[in-house]
Each structure stands twice: as C-alpha cells, then as structure tokens.
Design a protein around this motif. Structure first.
Motif, mmCIF file in Angstrom:
data_model
loop_
_atom_site.group_PDB
_atom_site.id
_atom_site.type_symbol
_atom_site.label_atom_id
_atom_site.label_comp_id
_atom_site.label_asym_id
_atom_site.label_seq_id
_atom_site.Cartn_x
_atom_site.Cartn_y
_atom_site.Cartn_z
ATOM 1 N N LEU A 18 0.813 -1.229 0.000
ATOM 2 C CA LEU A 18 0.000 0.000 0.000
ATOM 3 C C LEU A 18 0.838 1.267 0.000
ATOM 4 O O LEU A 18 0.444 2.288 -0.541
ATOM 5 C CB LEU A 18 -0.920 0.021 1.228
ATOM 6 N N GLY A 19 1.984 1.205 0.632
ATOM 7 C CA GLY A 19 2.795 2.421 0.665
ATOM 8 C C GLY A 19 3.882 2.330 1.710
ATOM 9 O O GLY A 19 3.972 1.367 2.473
ATOM 10 N N GLN A 20 4.707 3.352 1.709
ATOM 11 C CA GLN A 20 5.853 3.342 2.602
ATOM 12 C C GLN A 20 5.977 4.675 3.316
ATOM 13 O O GLN A 20 5.862 5.737 2.693
ATOM 14 C CB GLN A 20 7.113 3.089 1.764
ATOM 15 N N LYS A 25 6.683 -0.090 6.133
ATOM 16 C CA LYS A 25 5.946 -0.359 4.900
ATOM 17 C C LYS A 25 4.564 -0.838 5.303
ATOM 18 O O LYS A 25 4.422 -1.514 6.328
ATOM 19 C CB LYS A 25 6.653 -1.456 4.102
ATOM 20 N N LYS A 41 1.209 -2.835 9.062
ATOM 21 C CA LYS A 41 2.363 -1.941 9.026
ATOM 22 C C LYS A 41 3.565 -2.747 9.502
ATOM 23 O O LYS A 41 3.552 -3.295 10.608
ATOM 24 C CB LYS A 41 2.081 -0.760 9.968
ATOM 25 N N GLY A 95 -8.358 5.118 0.821
ATOM 26 C CA GLY A 95 -7.105 5.878 0.748
ATOM 27 C C GLY A 95 -7.163 7.217 1.468
ATOM 28 O O GLY A 95 -8.045 7.452 2.305
ATOM 29 N N GLU A 96 -6.222 8.076 1.108
ATOM 30 C CA GLU A 96 -6.065 9.340 1.847
ATOM 31 C C GLU A 96 -7.048 10.415 1.369
ATOM 32 O O GLU A 96 -7.257 10.572 0.167
ATOM 33 C CB GLU A 96 -4.634 9.864 1.655
ATOM 34 N N ARG A 99 -5.924 12.807 -1.422
ATOM 35 C CA ARG A 99 -6.119 12.537 -2.861
ATOM 36 C C ARG A 99 -7.362 13.256 -3.372
ATOM 37 O O ARG A 99 -7.403 13.736 -4.488
ATOM 38 C CB ARG A 99 -6.280 11.039 -3.138
ATOM 39 N N GLU A 138 -3.219 13.913 4.577
ATOM 40 C CA GLU A 138 -2.494 12.673 4.262
ATOM 41 C C GLU A 138 -2.694 11.636 5.379
ATOM 42 O O GLU A 138 -2.535 10.439 5.154
ATOM 43 C CB GLU A 138 -0.985 12.927 4.124
ATOM 44 N N SER A 305 7.265 -5.944 -1.781
ATOM 45 C CA SER A 305 7.319 -4.650 -2.475
ATOM 46 C C SER A 305 8.305 -4.728 -3.621
ATOM 47 O O SER A 305 8.508 -3.837 -4.341
ATOM 48 C CB SER A 305 7.710 -3.556 -1.517
#
Ligand code: ATP
Length: 305
Positions: A18-20, A25, A41, A95-96, A99, A138, A305
């Motif tokens: 999903l993201g870092q 991560k 996480k 999500g955030e 966005r 965010e 990843s």
C-alpha cells in the motif's frame, strides 16, 4: 484455496503493497479465518533502534491501543518477531483524503461531513489525553463507505509527556498545518495545536488549497505566525467566523474544541457511540530483548514490495 501472497502467522495473507512511510511499509492483507481485510504496518526493529525511534513506536502502539472510535484507524493486534514488528490495523480502502483534495475543492456538504468526523475523533483523543500533533489530509484515511479514519499516531503525545506547566515542548508536524506556537518552538498546548490543524484542514477541504502557502518556507512560516490568510468570498459566513476563531495565532484566544462542536459545522458529528479499550500505558513489543518464540517462523512479507 490457492495462496496468492505471503502468510503471516498462518493468519493473514498479504496481497498488496500500500505504501511506505519514513520507517515502515504498509501492506494490505486478509484474515484467512474471518476473510476481513486488514492493513499491516511492517516496522524494521533494526531501523527503529538505529534511528532512535523506539519510544516513538512504543508511543504509537500505546496510543492506538487506547483509542477505539469509528473515526480512528483501529489497531487489531501487534505481532513482534525477531526482526520486525507487525501492526495489524483496520484497512481503509478509500485511501487518503488528501487525494480527494488534490482533485479540487469539495462540495460544501461533503466538506462539512468530513470536518464533523474529524472534530469528533480529535475531541475523543483529547478527552483521553492524546494529542495527535500531525493532523493533515495525508493522515486522514477513508474506508470503503467514505467514513473518515484518523491515522498515523507516530508523532502523537500523551498527557503524561507534558512538563509541570502542562505544556508540550517538542516541535513536530508538517509546517503547512502546524500552529504558530509550535513553529516558533514555544511550549504549547497539544489540544490547541490540534485545533489549529483542524482549521487548516477545513479551509483546504472547502477551498481545495491551503490557507497559508509560500514556496519559500520562511515566508510561509511568517504567514502562519501572522495568521495571514484570505477566505474565498464564497465560503459560508459560519465557516469564515469559525476559521477566524480557530486560526487565531494566539493560542489563548483560539476557540475551544467544545465551541467548535457547538457550531453546525461539527454538531451533527456527535452522535457516534464510542467505546474505549483497556489502557495499556507501555507498549510491550519485545524491545527489551524478549522475542516471542512462536513468531520465529514469520515470513518476510516486506519482500513483496
Ligand atoms: P510517515 O509515517 O513517515 O509520516 P506515511 O504516513 O506515508 O509517512 P505510513 O503511515 O507508514 O506512512 O503509511 C504508508 C502508506 O500506507 C500511506 O500511503 C498510507 O496512506 C497507507 N496506509 C497506512 N495505513 C493504512 C490503513 N490502515 N489502510 C490503508 N492504507 C494505509
């Protein structure tokens, strides 16, 4: 059933990166038994120790364990292994909120709805002595139903970290959303600093841009400290007046969260039923050389990843 991704503790199947963040991560996974989606996480012990972030992680875990609220990302469980710490959390599919703002300003009713949820969550935190200290779009996630979830308590503070004067002394957060007294590195009240950030978020939701911005950071900080912003003429009068109360550079004159909640811009958000889990004041995740022997066989899902 054929397995698609790495499996953690024979319980979670990991299927998407999903993201870092700075030290972790985040992956999407599914609880194999309940089929419920979760976010995991993954924190590297080595990095956390090397960067001196042990207390920050402990605090994040302690705080998340304390907070159970429909508008706060819930921490389901913490799985420590020899090299990693896995935080299994509620998954926010939408999500955030950031966005959405990037695409432009939101409809008044939509912005109002998000602001109500934000204020309800922040008030809940404050009543439990938790100050987020890094509120920004965010860190506001949305679930599949568009429900706002405050996340990332990595920079949060607990009431116990105040000195005897009742004020916090660590400067943190993102400049655009940071209260003047925090930017000036003065001792500050975490409640009032969070309210300031909520005001900046409210402005950003409605305008699709920040109230204080300058490519030159020094000039931007100057604007923030002077509370130099211009409300678009089409902002509703109630919002203009609310913002002038929130974005007051003098924290002693800044509007209280209870007063914010009395305005119809946040009043309707008070109807949530909230519960609180048992408070654990120190997150035991095995930093003190204890490793849960059952967790030795963990698959290294970071390789996904
Ligand atoms: P930092 O923590 O360094 O400020 P960050 O907020 O980007 O940075 P993380 O909180 O580790 O870092 O999140 C990394 C990514 O994972 C972000 O894109 C975030 O939106 C996403 N993410 C985090 N938690 C969840 C969650 N519970 N559900 C869905 N996505 C999440």
């Amino acid at each position: 059933m054929e397995k698609k991704g790495a499996v953690l503790m024979e319980k979670y199947e990991v299927d998407k990166f999903l993201g870092q963040g700075a030290f972790a991560k985040v992956f999407r996974a599914r609880n194999l038994e309940t089929k419920k989606r979760v976010a995991i996480k993954v924190i590297s012990r080595e990095k956390v120790v090397k960067d001196g972030l042990v207390n920050q992680i402990k605090r994040e875990i302690t705080v998340m364990r304390m907070l159970k609220h429909p508008n706060i990302v819930q921490l389901y469980e913490v799985i420590p292994s020899r090299n990693k710490i896995y935080l299994v959390m509620e998954y926010a599919k939408g999500g955030e909120l950031f966005r959405k703002i990037l695409k432009g300003k939101l409809e008044e009713e939509v912005a109002r709805n998000y602001f109500q949820q934000l204020i309800t969550a922040v008030d809940f935190c404050h009543r439990r002595g938790v100050y987020h200290r890094d509120l920004k779009p965010e860190n506001l996630l949305l679930d599949e139903n568009g429900v706002l979830k405050v996340s990332d308590f990595g920079l949060s503070a607990l009431a116990e970290s105040k000195r005897q004067d009742g004020l916090l002394h660590t400067s943190c957060g993102t400049p655009c959303y940071t209260a003047p007294e925090v930017l000036c590195r003065k001792a500050y009240d975490g409640v009032k600093a969070d309210i300031w950030s909520c005001g900046v978020i409210l402005f950003a939701l409605l305008a699709g841009e920040l109230p204080f911005y300058d490519p030159n950071q020094t000039l931007m900080c100057r604007k923030i400290c002077a509370a130099e912003y211009i409300c678009p003429s089409w902002f509703p009068d109630e919002v203009k007046s609310l913002l002038s109360g929130i974005l007051n550079p003098d924290p002693d004159k800044r509007i209280l969260i209870s007063e914010v909640m009395e305005t119809c811009w946040s009043r309707d958000g008070l109807n949530y039923i909230t519960t609180i889990t048992e408070v654990e004041l120190d997150a035991d995740v095995g930093f003190d050389d204890r490793v849960n022997s059952e967790n030795k066989e963990l698959v290294d899902i970071t390789s996904l990843s």
